[in-house]
Design an enzyme around this catalytic site. Sequence first.
Site, PDB file in Angstrom:
ATOM      1  N   HIS A  16      32.512  49.216  35.474  1.00 53.38           N
ATOM      2  CA  HIS A  16      33.729  49.214  35.821  1.00 53.38           C
ATOM      3  C   HIS A  16      34.091  49.334  34.801  1.00 53.38           C
ATOM      4  CE1 HIS A  16      37.337  48.990  39.453  1.00 53.38           C
ATOM      5  NE2 HIS A  16      37.750  49.215  38.445  1.00 53.38           N
ATOM      6  N   GLY A  37      39.856  57.978  46.502  1.00 52.92           N
ATOM      7  CA  GLY A  37      39.800  56.779  46.070  1.00 52.92           C
ATOM      8  C   GLY A  37      40.764  55.660  46.821  1.00 52.92           C
ATOM      9  N   TYR A  63      37.774  45.966  43.677  1.00 50.65           N
ATOM     10  CA  TYR A  63      38.536  46.548  44.893  1.00 50.65           C
ATOM     11  C   TYR A  63      38.736  45.411  46.030  1.00 50.65           C
ATOM     12  CZ  TYR A  63      38.743  50.529  42.265  1.00 50.65           C
ATOM     13  OH  TYR A  63      38.818  51.091  41.558  1.00 50.65           O
ATOM     14  N   ASP A 110      35.596  57.365  46.170  1.00 50.18           N
ATOM     15  CA  ASP A 110      35.498  56.197  45.357  1.00 50.18           C
ATOM     16  C   ASP A 110      36.234  54.532  45.456  1.00 50.18           C
ATOM     17  OD1 ASP A 110      34.387  55.139  42.192  1.00 50.18           O
ATOM     18  OD2 ASP A 110      37.236  54.227  42.593  1.00 50.18           O
ATOM     19  N   ALA A 121      45.227  60.704  39.458  1.00 51.83           N
ATOM     20  CA  ALA A 121      45.483  62.179  38.979  1.00 51.83           C
ATOM     21  C   ALA A 121      47.121  62.812  39.037  1.00 51.83           C
ATOM     22  CB  ALA A 121      44.839  62.563  39.944  1.00 51.83           C
ATOM     23  N   LEU A 122      47.525  61.382  40.645  1.00 51.74           N
ATOM     24  CA  LEU A 122      49.053  62.439  40.786  1.00 51.74           C
ATOM     25  C   LEU A 122      49.852  60.906  39.591  1.00 51.74           C
ATOM     26  CD1 LEU A 122      48.842  62.536  43.888  1.00 51.74           C
ATOM     27  CD2 LEU A 122      48.741  64.384  42.548  1.00 51.74           C
ATOM     28  N   GLY A 123      49.362  60.554  38.497  1.00 50.22           N
ATOM     29  CA  GLY A 123      49.788  59.448  38.103  1.00 50.22           C
ATOM     30  C   GLY A 123      50.238  58.120  38.767  1.00 50.22           C
ATOM     31  N   GLY A 164      38.582  64.244  45.281  1.00 48.55           N
ATOM     32  CA  GLY A 164      38.139  63.024  45.589  1.00 48.55           C
ATOM     33  C   GLY A 164      39.025  61.715  46.393  1.00 48.55           C
ATOM     34  N   LYS A 187      31.151  50.835  42.042  1.00 45.98           N
ATOM     35  CA  LYS A 187      30.923  50.024  40.769  1.00 45.98           C
ATOM     36  C   LYS A 187      31.075  48.779  40.539  1.00 45.98           C
ATOM     37  CE  LYS A 187      35.660  53.323  39.784  1.00 45.98           C
ATOM     38  NZ  LYS A 187      36.142  52.385  41.027  1.00 45.98           N
ATOM     39  N   GLU A 202      47.692  66.436  53.050  1.00 47.72           N
ATOM     40  CA  GLU A 202      48.127  67.229  51.736  1.00 47.72           C
ATOM     41  C   GLU A 202      48.066  67.258  50.879  1.00 47.72           C
ATOM     42  OE1 GLU A 202      52.461  66.007  50.311  1.00 47.72           O
ATOM     43  OE2 GLU A 202      52.612  66.117  48.992  1.00 47.72           O
ATOM     44  N   ASN A 203      46.468  66.160  49.728  1.00 53.71           N
ATOM     45  CA  ASN A 203      46.739  66.193  49.141  1.00 53.71           C
ATOM     46  C   ASN A 203      45.137  67.098  49.055  1.00 53.71           C
ATOM     47  OD1 ASN A 203      48.269  64.924  47.965  1.00 53.71           O
ATOM     48  ND2 ASN A 203      47.292  62.783  47.897  1.00 53.71           N
TER      49      ASN A 203
HETATM   50  N1  LIG Z   1      38.013  52.161  36.966  1.00 58.46           N
HETATM   51  C1  LIG Z   1      39.465  52.145  37.345  1.00 58.46           C
HETATM   52  O1  LIG Z   1      40.201  51.330  36.460  1.00 58.46           O
HETATM   53  C2  LIG Z   1      40.693  52.624  37.800  1.00 58.46           C
HETATM   54  C3  LIG Z   1      41.815  51.929  38.164  1.00 58.46           C
HETATM   55  C4  LIG Z   1      42.839  52.995  38.548  1.00 58.46           C
HETATM   56  C5  LIG Z   1      42.119  53.410  40.241  1.00 58.46           C
HETATM   57  N2  LIG Z   1      41.152  53.786  39.867  1.00 58.46           N
HETATM   58  C6  LIG Z   1      40.857  54.699  41.502  1.00 58.46           C
HETATM   59  O2  LIG Z   1      41.479  55.988  41.179  1.00 58.46           O
HETATM   60  C7  LIG Z   1      42.053  56.385  42.830  1.00 58.46           C
HETATM   61  C8  LIG Z   1      43.364  56.629  42.210  1.00 58.46           C
HETATM   62  O3  LIG Z   1      43.888  55.962  41.398  1.00 58.46           O
HETATM   63  P1  LIG Z   1      45.614  56.204  42.220  1.00 58.46           P
HETATM   64  O4  LIG Z   1      45.889  55.623  43.393  1.00 58.46           O
HETATM   65  O5  LIG Z   1      46.261  55.758  40.514  1.00 58.46           O
HETATM   66  O6  LIG Z   1      46.539  57.611  42.539  1.00 58.46           O
HETATM   67  P2  LIG Z   1      47.655  58.432  42.676  1.00 58.46           P
HETATM   68  O7  LIG Z   1      46.764  60.014  43.973  1.00 58.46           O
HETATM   69  O8  LIG Z   1      48.002  59.054  40.746  1.00 58.46           O
HETATM   70  O9  LIG Z   1      48.568  57.564  43.284  1.00 58.46           O
HETATM   71  C9  LIG Z   1      48.167  57.278  44.197  1.00 58.46           C
HETATM   72  C10 LIG Z   1      50.069  57.279  44.275  1.00 58.46           C
HETATM   73  O10 LIG Z   1      50.324  57.819  44.810  1.00 58.46           O
HETATM   74  C11 LIG Z   1      51.481  58.044  46.015  1.00 58.46           C
HETATM   75  N3  LIG Z   1      50.510  59.271  46.745  1.00 58.46           N
HETATM   76  C12 LIG Z   1      49.582  60.081  46.788  1.00 58.46           C
HETATM   77  N4  LIG Z   1      49.663  60.796  47.460  1.00 58.46           N
HETATM   78  C13 LIG Z   1      51.169  61.472  47.315  1.00 58.46           C
HETATM   79  C14 LIG Z   1      51.810  63.329  47.441  1.00 58.46           C
HETATM   80  N5  LIG Z   1      50.679  63.934  47.938  1.00 58.46           N
HETATM   81  N6  LIG Z   1      52.675  62.612  47.231  1.00 58.46           N
HETATM   82  C15 LIG Z   1      54.108  61.961  46.589  1.00 58.46           C
HETATM   83  N7  LIG Z   1      52.711  60.336  46.350  1.00 58.46           N
HETATM   84  C16 LIG Z   1      51.505  60.123  46.560  1.00 58.46           C
HETATM   85  C17 LIG Z   1      50.654  57.606  46.813  1.00 58.46           C
HETATM   86  O11 LIG Z   1      50.993  56.532  48.003  1.00 58.46           O
HETATM   87  P3  LIG Z   1      51.447  55.996  49.579  1.00 58.46           P
HETATM   88  O12 LIG Z   1      49.967  55.004  49.475  1.00 58.46           O
HETATM   89  O13 LIG Z   1      52.333  54.855  49.522  1.00 58.46           O
HETATM   90  O14 LIG Z   1      51.092  57.432  50.053  1.00 58.46           O
HETATM   91  C18 LIG Z   1      50.510  56.153  45.782  1.00 58.46           C
HETATM   92  O15 LIG Z   1      51.302  54.944  45.540  1.00 58.46           O
HETATM   93  C19 LIG Z   1      41.697  55.095  43.258  1.00 58.46           C
HETATM   94  O16 LIG Z   1      42.485  54.275  44.482  1.00 58.46           O
HETATM   95  C20 LIG Z   1      40.213  54.221  42.497  1.00 58.46           C
HETATM   96  O17 LIG Z   1      39.525  54.137  43.745  1.00 58.46           O
HETATM   97  C21 LIG Z   1      40.641  53.693  39.377  1.00 58.46           C
END
Ligand SMILES: NC(=O)c1ccc[n+]([C@@H]2O[C@H](COP(=O)([O-])OP(=O)(O)OC[C@H]3O[C@@H](n4cnc5c(N)ncnc54)[C@H](OP(=O)(O)O)[C@@H]3O)[C@@H](O)[C@H]2O)c1
Length: 316
Positions: A122, A30, A60, A55, A222-224, A28, A89, A275-276
């Site tokens: 949420h 986000g 947001y 999502d 998922a990527l931290g 998915g 949410k 890539e993802n």
């Molecule tokens: N329910 C909740 O409380 C809650 C809280 C947080 C998140 N979420 C949901 O979860 C989604 C994902 O969370 P997340 O943003 O933490 O996801 P994430 O994929 O762990 O982290 C995104 C970060 O990783 C970078 N990135 C993405 N792909 C990469 C790759 N292949 N190599 C290196 N860096 C990479 C992105 O940078 P760039 O954008 O600069 O490429 C961005 O800074 C959110 O969009 C949201 O929908 C929900």
Amino acid sequence: METTTERDSLRYTKIPLTNGSGVMPALGFGTLIPDLIDTKNATRLALEAGFRQLDSSERYRNEKEVGEAMQEVFKKGKIKRGDVFIATKLWNNNHRPERVKPAFEASLKRLQLDYVDLYLIHTPFAFQPGDEQDPRDENGKVIYDAGVTLLDTWGALENLVDAGRCKAIGLSDVDVEKTKAIFESARIKPAVVHVESHPYLPEWELLEFCNQNGIVLQAFAALGHSSEPKLLDDPVITSIAKRVHKTPGQVLLAWAVQRGTALLTTSKTPSRIQENFDISTLPEDAMKEISEGIKTRQRFNAVVETGVPGFIPRGK
Ligand SMILES: NC(=O)c1ccc[n+]([C@@H]2O[C@H](COP(=O)([O-])OP(=O)(O)OC[C@H]3O[C@@H](n4cnc5c(N)ncnc54)[C@H](OP(=O)(O)O)[C@@H]3O)[C@@H](O)[C@H]2O)c1
């Protein structure tokens, strides 16, 4: 040497919902992206790259842009509304049952949809009811709402399912105890539990409870989230990535899908979005190395503690 099948079907993994109708693509995208133009571009690119699970959230404040991006893609004709699993949410200021339907309808309107595949609460924290998403007292403290329970709010979500406006409902930012409490009392059981999860926060106990009860665990960050300590630089992940000729990001996303979770990743960068999506199956020994060999434990998002959103800044 370990190899991966270059074009295997892992990226197309779908999880049928037991406690709800529909089938959820595991991989998915986000939309928690601060800039609105980036949000719109990234959502469009994610759909074009192949993502079929999105999502969003009223919190947001970008559902309008997500909706515009989806409409642009749907109008081109290759991808239809029904091909995409779309979630949004309910935010903390709308937990009172009488506020749920109006909040839901407003989300649908901004998203330009007549139903969503999944509607999540949420966070389990109810804030003061009203239009202010971040109500604070004169000392800057969050104003909570003691006049509503999570089960009250859940009941209002069940009514939305009855009315055919969302195909499944779920919880977010909850632990095993809160999940169990709702699961035991609910008329319509949670289809999805959406929590932060990755190798530094594997949530094995919650995953086991979900597996036993037909609930899909959806792993966000998922990527931290690019936060410190950097999961993408973990030596276990980088060495597997080298061995299987994939990137560290692809290794992490494959691990999440193969262990049976749905996931959310986010990027505003076109090459990373592609890539993802281009993940491939990891060999069993790599799965084991990640699940058992990584000992670091780290939560990156503090929202579960107070309901106040936000990733934990560096150095805290
Ligand atoms: N329910 C909740 O409380 C809650 C809280 C947080 C998140 N979420 C949901 O979860 C989604 C994902 O969370 P997340 O943003 O933490 O996801 P994430 O994929 O762990 O982290 C995104 C970060 O990783 C970078 N990135 C993405 N792909 C990469 C790759 N292949 N190599 C290196 N860096 C990479 C992105 O940078 P760039 O954008 O600069 O490429 C961005 O800074 C959110 O969009 C949201 O929908 C929900």
